[in-house]
Design a protein around this motif. Sequence first.
Motif, mmCIF file in Angstrom:
data_model
loop_
_atom_site.group_PDB
_atom_site.id
_atom_site.type_symbol
_atom_site.label_atom_id
_atom_site.label_comp_id
_atom_site.label_asym_id
_atom_site.label_seq_id
_atom_site.Cartn_x
_atom_site.Cartn_y
_atom_site.Cartn_z
ATOM 1 N N LEU A 7 -1.530 -3.198 -4.333
ATOM 2 C CA LEU A 7 -0.848 -2.688 -5.524
ATOM 3 C C LEU A 7 -0.297 -3.819 -6.380
ATOM 4 N N TYR B 125 -14.088 6.289 -9.949
ATOM 5 C CA TYR B 125 -12.817 5.612 -10.170
ATOM 6 C C TYR B 125 -12.793 4.932 -11.528
ATOM 7 N N SER C 114 0.831 -1.204 0.000
ATOM 8 C CA SER C 114 0.000 0.000 0.000
ATOM 9 C C SER C 114 0.867 1.256 0.000
ATOM 10 N N ASP D 120 0.413 -1.130 -11.749
ATOM 11 C CA ASP D 120 0.129 0.184 -11.190
ATOM 12 C C ASP D 120 1.353 1.094 -11.220
ATOM 13 N N MET E 40 -9.207 0.395 -10.844
ATOM 14 C CA MET E 40 -8.830 0.849 -9.509
ATOM 15 C C MET E 40 -9.935 0.670 -8.472
ATOM 16 N N MET F 39 -3.792 3.788 -1.911
ATOM 17 C CA MET F 39 -3.675 2.702 -2.879
ATOM 18 C C MET F 39 -3.330 1.414 -2.142
ATOM 19 N N TYR G 45 2.230 9.414 -10.892
ATOM 20 C CA TYR G 45 0.881 9.814 -10.500
ATOM 21 C C TYR G 45 0.833 11.331 -10.361
ATOM 22 N N ARG H 110 -9.698 -0.947 -4.845
ATOM 23 C CA ARG H 110 -8.307 -0.946 -4.376
ATOM 24 C C ARG H 110 -7.830 0.452 -3.992
ATOM 25 N N PHE H 111 -8.300 1.451 -4.713
ATOM 26 C CA PHE H 111 -7.871 2.836 -4.479
ATOM 27 C C PHE H 111 -9.013 3.633 -3.849
#
Length: 115
Positions: free
Chosen positions: A85, A59, A16, A89, A63, A82, A93, A66-67
């Motif tokens: 992962l 989203y 994460s 990914d 994602m 996040m 960003y 997960r995000f």
Amino acid sequence: VQLVESGGGLVQPGGSLRLSCAASGFTFSSYAMSWYRQAPGKERELVAVISSDGGSTNYADSMKGRFTISRDNAKNTVYLQMNSLKPEDTAAYYCNVYIRGYGYWGQGTQVTVSS
């Protein structure tokens, strides 16, 4: 307008990270904020969007679950948590805001997912 991302780094698959974007130069609480990402050789893609009051989020399909995007209007900061992962990914960003039709971007923060 200034957007400054932080929190990227190297993480193992399944790990994460929490990205932050500190905003200044505009009335942060009045604008939706977004996170995008760009992997080498690929186009920049939308990761997540959050409304100005934080009450609505969206989203990209890959994602979802997960995000998590969130914001603190008192701190003029937007976050991207996040989890789970994956190597895919891996990307730079970027934080984004559109003001009167013009898009502003931060410098980006690199996320690398690798064992």
